[in-house]
Design a protein around this motif. Structure first.
Motif, PDB file in Angstrom:
ATOM      1  N   GLN A  66      32.245 -21.088  43.165  1.00 17.88           N
ATOM      2  CA  GLN A  66      32.090 -19.849  42.410  1.00 17.88           C
ATOM      3  C   GLN A  66      32.617 -18.684  43.240  1.00 17.88           C
ATOM      4  N   VAL A  67      33.430 -17.835  42.625  1.00 19.32           N
ATOM      5  CA  VAL A  67      34.002 -16.689  43.307  1.00 19.32           C
ATOM      6  C   VAL A  67      32.968 -15.581  43.406  1.00 19.32           C
ATOM      7  N   GLN A  68      32.906 -14.962  44.562  1.00 18.76           N
ATOM      8  CA  GLN A  68      32.047 -13.793  44.739  1.00 18.76           C
ATOM      9  C   GLN A  68      32.883 -12.600  45.145  1.00 18.76           C
ATOM     10  N   LEU A  69      32.573 -11.471  44.534  1.00 21.26           N
ATOM     11  CA  LEU A  69      33.189 -10.195  44.885  1.00 21.26           C
ATOM     12  C   LEU A  69      32.071  -9.252  45.277  1.00 21.26           C
ATOM     13  N   VAL A  70      32.179  -8.670  46.454  1.00 24.09           N
ATOM     14  CA  VAL A  70      31.120  -7.799  46.951  1.00 24.09           C
ATOM     15  C   VAL A  70      31.694  -6.428  47.255  1.00 24.09           C
ATOM     16  N   GLU A  71      31.225  -5.437  46.497  1.00 20.08           N
ATOM     17  CA  GLU A  71      31.684  -4.065  46.701  1.00 20.08           C
ATOM     18  C   GLU A  71      30.790  -3.345  47.703  1.00 20.08           C
ATOM     19  N   SER A  72      31.363  -2.365  48.355  1.00 18.06           N
ATOM     20  CA  SER A  72      30.602  -1.495  49.248  1.00 18.06           C
ATOM     21  C   SER A  72      31.347  -0.175  49.371  1.00 18.06           C
ATOM     22  N   GLY A  73      30.666   0.821  49.924  1.00 14.24           N
ATOM     23  CA  GLY A  73      31.314   2.094  50.202  1.00 14.24           C
ATOM     24  C   GLY A  73      30.955   3.233  49.270  1.00 14.24           C
ATOM     25  N   GLY A  74      30.180   2.948  48.242  1.00 13.65           N
ATOM     26  CA  GLY A  74      29.790   4.022  47.342  1.00 13.65           C
ATOM     27  C   GLY A  74      28.800   4.959  48.007  1.00 13.65           C
ATOM     28  N   GLY A  75      28.506   6.050  47.306  1.00 15.70           N
ATOM     29  CA  GLY A  75      27.545   7.002  47.849  1.00 15.70           C
ATOM     30  C   GLY A  75      27.633   8.335  47.148  1.00 15.70           C
ATOM     31  N   LEU A  76      27.020   9.326  47.771  1.00 14.43           N
ATOM     32  CA  LEU A  76      26.992  10.691  47.249  1.00 14.43           C
ATOM     33  C   LEU A  76      27.966  11.538  48.057  1.00 14.43           C
ATOM     34  N   VAL A  77      28.806  12.264  47.356  1.00 18.36           N
ATOM     35  CA  VAL A  77      29.804  13.106  48.013  1.00 18.36           C
ATOM     36  C   VAL A  77      29.962  14.394  47.211  1.00 18.36           C
ATOM     37  N   GLN A  78      30.313  15.468  47.887  1.00 21.80           N
ATOM     38  CA  GLN A  78      30.562  16.722  47.195  1.00 21.80           C
ATOM     39  C   GLN A  78      31.940  16.715  46.553  1.00 21.80           C
ATOM     40  N   ALA A  79      32.084  17.514  45.525  1.00 22.59           N
ATOM     41  CA  ALA A  79      33.382  17.648  44.870  1.00 22.59           C
ATOM     42  C   ALA A  79      34.439  18.051  45.901  1.00 22.59           C
ATOM     43  N   GLY A  80      35.603  17.425  45.779  1.00 17.16           N
ATOM     44  CA  GLY A  80      36.672  17.648  46.737  1.00 17.16           C
ATOM     45  C   GLY A  80      36.665  16.688  47.900  1.00 17.16           C
ATOM     46  N   GLY A  81      35.592  15.922  48.028  1.00 19.90           N
ATOM     47  CA  GLY A  81      35.471  14.983  49.131  1.00 19.90           C
ATOM     48  C   GLY A  81      36.158  13.662  48.857  1.00 19.90           C
ATOM     49  N   ASN A  84      38.247 -12.210  35.173  1.00 25.70           N
ATOM     50  CA  ASN A  84      37.494 -13.459  35.166  1.00 25.70           C
ATOM     51  C   ASN A  84      36.233 -13.341  36.020  1.00 25.70           C
ATOM     52  N   TYR A  85      36.326 -12.477  37.029  1.00 26.90           N
ATOM     53  CA  TYR A  85      35.228 -12.337  37.977  1.00 26.90           C
ATOM     54  C   TYR A  85      34.931 -10.857  38.198  1.00 26.90           C
ATOM     55  N   TRP A  86      33.639 -10.580  38.383  1.00 25.04           N
ATOM     56  CA  TRP A  86      33.193  -9.196  38.599  1.00 25.04           C
ATOM     57  C   TRP A  86      32.295  -9.130  39.831  1.00 25.04           C
ATOM     58  N   GLY A  87      32.355  -7.982  40.496  1.00 29.46           N
ATOM     59  CA  GLY A  87      31.369  -7.693  41.516  1.00 29.46           C
ATOM     60  C   GLY A  87      30.137  -7.061  40.889  1.00 29.46           C
ATOM     61  N   GLN A  88      29.179  -6.729  41.723  1.00 32.04           N
ATOM     62  CA  GLN A  88      27.913  -6.200  41.223  1.00 32.04           C
ATOM     63  C   GLN A  88      27.955  -4.698  40.984  1.00 32.04           C
ATOM     64  N   GLY A  89      28.973  -4.029  41.502  1.00 29.17           N
ATOM     65  CA  GLY A  89      29.125  -2.592  41.304  1.00 29.17           C
ATOM     66  C   GLY A  89      28.562  -1.770  42.452  1.00 29.17           C
ATOM     67  N   THR A  90      29.133  -0.595  42.634  1.00 28.46           N
ATOM     68  CA  THR A  90      28.650   0.340  43.643  1.00 28.46           C
ATOM     69  C   THR A  90      28.670   1.738  43.033  1.00 28.46           C
ATOM     70  N   GLN A  91      27.596   2.476  43.244  1.00 32.34           N
ATOM     71  CA  GLN A  91      27.445   3.791  42.626  1.00 32.34           C
ATOM     72  C   GLN A  91      28.202   4.849  43.410  1.00 32.34           C
ATOM     73  N   VAL A  92      28.967   5.648  42.691  1.00 31.52           N
ATOM     74  CA  VAL A  92      29.623   6.819  43.263  1.00 31.52           C
ATOM     75  C   VAL A  92      29.117   8.041  42.513  1.00 31.52           C
ATOM     76  N   THR A  93      28.578   8.995  43.256  1.00 31.26           N
ATOM     77  CA  THR A  93      28.072  10.223  42.657  1.00 31.26           C
ATOM     78  C   THR A  93      28.757  11.403  43.327  1.00 31.26           C
ATOM     79  N   VAL A  94      29.374  12.244  42.507  1.00 30.00           N
ATOM     80  CA  VAL A  94      30.074  13.412  43.012  1.00 30.00           C
ATOM     81  C   VAL A  94      29.329  14.653  42.536  1.00 30.00           C
ATOM     82  N   SER A  95      28.845  15.428  43.458  1.00 34.12           N
ATOM     83  CA  SER A  95      28.084  16.622  43.115  1.00 34.12           C
ATOM     84  C   SER A  95      29.014  17.834  43.060  1.00 34.12           C
ATOM     85  N   SER A  96      28.651  18.769  42.194  1.00 31.39           N
ATOM     86  CA  SER A  96      29.493  19.966  42.022  1.00 31.39           C
ATOM     87  C   SER A  96      29.079  21.077  42.967  1.00 31.39           C
TER      88      SER A  96
END
Length: 116
Positions: free
Chosen positions: A1-16, A104-116
């Motif tokens: 079974q193929v696994q895809l693992v995302e990372s690197g998401g987070g909270l960042v200010q606009a323009g970042g 065919n395959y998906w990762g679990q997702g990573t949240q990206v939040t951009v604040s104004s």
């Protein structure tokens, strides 16, 4: 079974900037395409960018010039460098592999939040 693992998401200010990573459990060259997708609250999942096994890249119009997809074969990893982020880029970002529009395959997702 193929696994895809995302990372690197987070909270960042606009323009970042943020860089997302997608690590695959097998060679990324075994997939015709690897891509990044996103889903904002109340909206459908949309394609952000993809890279083919041959190295060609393609971007959604609203991401051109701001986002860059790349890969590192030795690590079986695909990246999404996101610059000049906007609040409307806020979403869960998913890595997909195989077909472009219906991976065919998906990762679990990573949240990206951009604040104004």
């Amino acid at each position: 079974q193929v696994q895809l693992v995302e990372s690197g998401g987070g909270l960042v200010q606009a323009g970042g900037s943020l860089r997302l990573s997608c690590a695959a459990s097998r060679s990324i060259f075994s997939f015709n395409h690897m891509g990044w997708y996103r889903q904002a609250p109340g909206k459908q999942r949309e394609l952000v960018a993809y890279i083919t096994s041959g190295g060609s890249t393609n971007y959604a119009d609203s991401m051109k010039g701001r986002f860059t997809i790349s890969r590192e074969s030795a690590k079986n990893t695909v990246y999404l460098q996101m610059n000049s982020l906007k609040p409307e880029d806020t979403a869960v970002y998913y890595c997909g592999a195989g077909r472009i529009h219906e991976p065919n395959y998906w990762g679990q997702g990573t949240q990206v939040t951009v604040s104004s």
